[in-house]
Enzyme design. Sequence first.
Site, PDB file in Angstrom:
ATOM      1  N   LYS A 121      -1.225  -2.397  -9.180  1.00 25.41           N
ATOM      2  CA  LYS A 121      -1.905  -2.103  -7.913  1.00 25.41           C
ATOM      3  C   LYS A 121      -3.415  -2.132  -8.128  1.00 25.41           C
ATOM      4  O   LYS A 121      -3.908  -1.619  -9.146  1.00 25.41           O
ATOM      5  CB  LYS A 121      -1.456  -0.727  -7.414  1.00 25.41           C
ATOM      6  CG  LYS A 121      -1.954  -0.349  -6.026  1.00 25.41           C
ATOM      7  CD  LYS A 121      -1.345   0.987  -5.589  1.00 25.41           C
ATOM      8  CE  LYS A 121      -1.772   1.390  -4.194  1.00 25.41           C
ATOM      9  NZ  LYS A 121      -1.162   2.671  -3.771  1.00 25.41           N
ATOM     10  N   SER A 163       1.128   2.446   0.701  1.00 29.54           N
ATOM     11  CA  SER A 163       0.014   1.547   0.492  1.00 29.54           C
ATOM     12  C   SER A 163       0.238   0.547  -0.644  1.00 29.54           C
ATOM     13  O   SER A 163      -0.424  -0.483  -0.688  1.00 29.54           O
ATOM     14  CB  SER A 163      -1.260   2.353   0.197  1.00 29.54           C
ATOM     15  OG  SER A 163      -1.107   3.114  -0.986  1.00 29.54           O
ATOM     16  N   SER A 174       3.382   6.344  -1.048  1.00 35.29           N
ATOM     17  CA  SER A 174       2.959   4.953  -1.220  1.00 35.29           C
ATOM     18  C   SER A 174       3.711   4.149  -2.267  1.00 35.29           C
ATOM     19  O   SER A 174       3.517   2.943  -2.357  1.00 35.29           O
ATOM     20  CB  SER A 174       1.467   4.890  -1.544  1.00 35.29           C
ATOM     21  OG  SER A 174       0.752   4.956  -0.346  1.00 35.29           O
TER      22      SER A 174
HETATM   23  N1  GLN Z   1       0.771   6.573   4.037  1.00 37.64           N
HETATM   24  C1  GLN Z   1       0.128   7.746   3.517  1.00 37.64           C
HETATM   25  C2  GLN Z   1      -1.337   7.744   3.867  1.00 37.64           C
HETATM   26  O1  GLN Z   1      -1.755   6.864   4.563  1.00 37.64           O
HETATM   27  C3  GLN Z   1       0.340   7.849   2.042  1.00 37.64           C
HETATM   28  C4  GLN Z   1      -0.521   6.937   1.270  1.00 37.64           C
HETATM   29  C5  GLN Z   1      -0.340   7.065  -0.206  1.00 37.64           C
HETATM   30  O2  GLN Z   1       0.643   7.618  -0.685  1.00 37.64           O
HETATM   31  N2  GLN Z   1      -1.328   6.587  -0.923  1.00 37.64           N
HETATM   32  O3  GLN Z   1      -2.074   8.614   3.474  1.00 37.64           O
END
Ligand code: GLN
Length: 490
Positions: free
Chosen positions: A82, A157, A181
Amino acid sequence: MPNSSFIFNSSVELHSKLQERSLTCVDLLDAVYAQVDAKEPQVKAYVSLLRETAYERARSLDLRFDAGEELPVLAGIPIAIKDNICLKGSRTTCSSKMLEHFVSPYDATVINRLNAQGMIPVGKTNLDEFAMGSSTENSAFFTTANPWDLARVPGGSSGGSAAAVAAGEAIVALGSDTGGSIRQPAAFCGLVGMKPSYGRVSRYGLVAFASSLDQIGPFARTVEDVAHLLNVLCGFDPLESTSSKQSVPDFTKSLGRDVKGLKIGIPKEMMGEFVHPDIREATVKALDLLKAQGADWEEISFDMFDYAVSTYYILAPAEASANLSRFDGVRYTHRCDEAKSLKEMYTRSRGEGFGPEVQRRIILGTYVLSSGYYDAYYLKAQKVRTLIKNGFEKLFQTYDVIVTPTTPTTAFKPGEHSENPLAMYLADIATIPANMGGLPAMSIPVGFSNGMPIGLQIMGKAFDEETVLRVGHAYQQLTDFHRQVPGGMQ
Ligand code: GLN
């Protein structure tokens, strides 16, 4: 075209091929990059590729394999990273204009650990900008497509990492998980994805989003591969102040054990009408299969689920607003042209460098931390977080694992939620609580709805990844959902 279906094998399967020399590391890499060349125009999982260093490493590993050396299970396995994890000499963009040209001068601890095993980073993957989002639509560069249906999002994400593995453009991947994410994109792309306990994996070299919640973790097709990856990733790191000194077991040892006598709780709050009926059905089917193997499951109530999303969207932006204040245009970030004062340089650089969702979170976070609102929002959210944590501890006195659907729906289409941030936030209702409690949690594929994968989430006690893996592995011995490959990717 040669038959390269081995790109959909697990690391463990590939390891025997590499060790017995029916496959070389260079052959494997050729096949993975051929798939990248063929599928990237549609999938768009990667922000950048690392071909040169990957081939260098593959060639030197082949010499060692050829010489008859017994190499670690993950040696020669192509892995996607990532793009919020620092890899020396490569761009680490966080899919943000702010860091578009930032080249990392050092390796994250997890990269050092993968390197020591001879794993081969293939490229850096797309994400929602600074890991804020659930679909990769917030990437400043492009939206990644779901290999199961290119008209749908891969989740986020860590959507690029999940899509890369699902498409056969990497064998395994690393993501980060602050509120879901890793698990949500794993569910959307038909993979196993695990967020380890808070403190298990060093975040040194991970660009921080919300430091009390962030964890790095793996994506793979099998729970067995995840166990091998955890063996490599986990462990104390003196460079990271929240890294735990808790001893790290051999996670593969827990895999052979059956699930007889295990107690599973399933919160009824996560099985409501808002969860798609196919997902509820797949969840119950999975539980019944485990029951047939001697585990016991029952419905429980955990009303703190209702508060987790609102608590998260106070705490995570608060921490993000502090973490992102370092991106000020002075060092290593985007800087605006021709500012007339220091203040103008700061404001314009940040205004140009950050996308709308990141700006929204910074504003939200600054607000809840400001004097006059701190007690009403931030402090209160911290108290609710403690209640969530305590609630979990109480449940784990009775249950070995807690299981929920990973997501209320399967992968949605771009644009479906992007106009309504609240609807997007609610996509994380099942995954956020584990981050609040610092618990290990894993999503495994347990079925399909209209051709799109369904994920089941297994949560364990803090530092009890072993039981989570044991349940997941037992399930995968009885099913082959994790063996399915997206039609268009073969
Ligand atoms: N979807 C969640 C957010 O937008 C979690 C994102 C994540 O785990 N980095 O904060």
